[in-house]
Write an enzyme that holds these catalytic residues in place. Sequence first.
Site, PDB file in Angstrom:
ATOM      1  N   GLU A 199      58.477 -52.382 -67.851  1.00 38.34           N
ATOM      2  CA  GLU A 199      59.921 -52.419 -68.114  1.00 38.34           C
ATOM      3  C   GLU A 199      60.351 -53.690 -68.821  1.00 38.34           C
ATOM      4  O   GLU A 199      61.305 -53.685 -69.579  1.00 38.34           O
ATOM      5  CB  GLU A 199      60.705 -52.260 -66.807  1.00 38.34           C
ATOM      6  CG  GLU A 199      62.189 -52.070 -67.008  1.00 38.34           C
ATOM      7  CD  GLU A 199      62.858 -51.354 -65.849  1.00 38.34           C
ATOM      8  OE1 GLU A 199      64.060 -51.555 -65.679  1.00 38.34           O
ATOM      9  OE2 GLU A 199      62.197 -50.594 -65.115  1.00 38.34           O
ATOM     10  N   TYR A 247      61.570 -61.473 -59.195  1.00 34.67           N
ATOM     11  CA  TYR A 247      62.481 -60.526 -59.862  1.00 34.67           C
ATOM     12  C   TYR A 247      63.896 -60.587 -59.283  1.00 34.67           C
ATOM     13  O   TYR A 247      64.085 -60.460 -58.078  1.00 34.67           O
ATOM     14  CB  TYR A 247      61.914 -59.111 -59.721  1.00 34.67           C
ATOM     15  CG  TYR A 247      62.674 -58.066 -60.476  1.00 34.67           C
ATOM     16  CD1 TYR A 247      62.570 -57.975 -61.862  1.00 34.67           C
ATOM     17  CD2 TYR A 247      63.506 -57.166 -59.814  1.00 34.67           C
ATOM     18  CE1 TYR A 247      63.266 -57.009 -62.566  1.00 34.67           C
ATOM     19  CE2 TYR A 247      64.210 -56.196 -60.512  1.00 34.67           C
ATOM     20  CZ  TYR A 247      64.090 -56.126 -61.887  1.00 34.67           C
ATOM     21  OH  TYR A 247      64.786 -55.174 -62.585  1.00 34.67           O
ATOM     22  N   ASP A 266      59.915 -50.080 -63.348  1.00 34.89           N
ATOM     23  CA  ASP A 266      60.327 -50.272 -61.955  1.00 34.89           C
ATOM     24  C   ASP A 266      60.183 -48.987 -61.148  1.00 34.89           C
ATOM     25  O   ASP A 266      60.478 -47.894 -61.633  1.00 34.89           O
ATOM     26  CB  ASP A 266      61.783 -50.743 -61.887  1.00 34.89           C
ATOM     27  CG  ASP A 266      61.940 -52.168 -62.391  1.00 34.89           C
ATOM     28  OD1 ASP A 266      60.912 -52.817 -62.656  1.00 34.89           O
ATOM     29  OD2 ASP A 266      63.086 -52.626 -62.514  1.00 34.89           O
TER      30      ASP A 266
END
Length: 727
Positions: free
Chosen positions: A9, A310, A105
């Site tokens: 991603e 993240y 994800d």
Amino acid sequence: MSKTVVLAEKPSVGRDLARVLKCHKKGNGYLEGDQYIVTWALGHLVTLADPEGYGKEFQSWRLEDLPIIPEPLKLVVIKKTGKQFNAVKSQLTRKDVNQIVIATDAGREGELVARWIIEKANVRKPIKRLWISSVTDKAIKEGFQKLRSGKEYENLYHSAVARAEADWIVGINATRALTTKFNAQLSCGRVQTPTLAMIAKREADIQAFTPVPYYGIRAAVDGMTLTWQDKKSKQTRTFNQDVTSRLLKNLQGKQAVVAELKKTAKKSFAPALYDLTELQRDAHKRFGFSAKETLSVLQKLYEQHKLVTYPRTDSRFLSSDIVPTLKDRLEGMEVKPYAQYVSQIKKRGIKSHKGYVNDAKVSDHHAIIPTEEPLVLSSLSDKERKLYDLIAKRFLAVLMPAFEYEETKVIAEIGGETFTAKGKTVQSQGWKAVYDMAEEDDEQEDDRDQTLPALQKGDTLAVRTLTETSGQTKPPARFNEGTLLSAMENPSAFMQGEEKGLVKTLGETGGLGTVATRADIIEKLFNSFLIEKKGQDIFITSKGKQLLQLVPEDLKSPALTAEWEQKLSAIAAGKLKSAVFIKDMKAYAHQTVKEIKNSSQTFRHDNITGTACPECGKMMLKVNGKRGTMLVCQDRECGSRKTIARKTNARCPNCHKRMELRGQGEGQTFACVCGHREKLSVFEKRKNKDKARATKRDVSSYMKKQNKDEPINNALAEQLKKLGLDK
């Protein structure tokens, strides 16, 4: 030899995957090895086409064209990331590639990111799915050993497409209908409109609130203060002043007798690790950061400095596979002011427990924690350092032992009435040693613990004074960005009368919006002038109030999102066809447009000025934007706007707060909340005096920040250019 394309991603995740898969050969937007080619998106590279993409007739907004429901909805490449789409497509379509691994994800939106790219690239190759909760080497290796068939996730993809198409069908048509019907720039959606309605409801509650006075009694005795407690209700306040007046009269000259001493050993554990929403709340509370600002700074800590994990996570826990990496993470941050706590934790040993490690509570991504990257605080900006400090301290705190203390509760009697006091003796600071106590002390004054004298049951204490205390009940507080995020995450308080199942669904699916979109929703409400800030408080504008009177009732309730989520979950589980849901949404769009078309209400611009738009001649509207006051053309298609007063980065010479620049041309004046006023010409002279001390780099950096913050009509930047400090 045939190869497999692995689609991540983001570039950072792509690099992690490439390292584990031994893909070291660099290409244009990809890394290649003997067996794998790792490439990446930049979030969404493909999206649904705007109405203009279905014909020139939709370039103009006309009520008679609505509803716009194309069959089918088209996908388009997002222009600003088109280069990366082409890079990904070139790898997907290679003749030596016979398989694709989706490594975006692990969630609904991640599935959509990848599948839309594959669909737009018109690729028909076997798909496998990498489904992992973290991107550690161990997790990646195990994930590739357990790759699953892409077919297992097709229903998840269908639910993601259904969500996106439903938002398009309802949002586009409702927004265009409102704007054209009422000749005003009005927008709505299933997340932003209920959020606006919550702000309006809070304002209505505040306006309807009537404060009620209350009373209490405090007794000052040797070494402590006792608070009166009603024997029946156990409350320390009464709404009947006659009660306290009578007690004050009856208790004069009486002594206090210690009736009971309760000593209890207690433990307090560190608060849970940060998810994005909790971090945004704390950053706003501590530093006044907006939700958008926190996410932006956090993104730099993650991508540029690689110091945190993240950011867009909704979990406050770690998965068990992260535990073996904690020592490396601690060593990465073993510098002042954290080194002493890192040393204590390493000496004691890292002890994992369910307070911060819980696989069941980690979905796509674990909580935000430091990485093993060596920390160099001097490389961080002030805002980056502040945000990192929050994350680092929370991380250290969960690894520290509990805060232990002995709580003593004193129950005394004065003339037959009960009085109480509480005290606390700290046995072990534990995790609280990481924090400045002032940071953590959020207790109300009435509840604060005292340092109690040595006491025994039966002791008699002289009462020095008896004092009546008083106060008033307070209305609900207005939302700030931190508390609004909380309400969006858990909107159940604004769903009274709704089905319990809908309330439960919103609780399980994370409320209104997602951790990644809430900041943008709030920003959109500001930019649409539906809400405004006064200090840190958020107020609904006249435009916002009127919009809520004009939109259909369904769009104002969080229940609509809950109903959608129930159906989207059913699609993901294979229990409902996405076509059925989309058919319902098309019918809902028809109904919504019809309701707006038939409305007899009108929209009144109560902020209209006598200033004509320089572009089209229509009268302009005065609006308070997030960063200042603007004149905006009332014609949406014209779109002309001009800043007339705005917050700048110029500091007041008296109180050092940021000043506002008001007016036009030579009459421009800086104004500060402290009352200081300063003509722009005076400001220039003062800056000239400081010229010798300001480096070219300082001024260049300052002007870049000004342009980034507000590129429109930036008079201050223009004046700085004239000073020639950036030459």
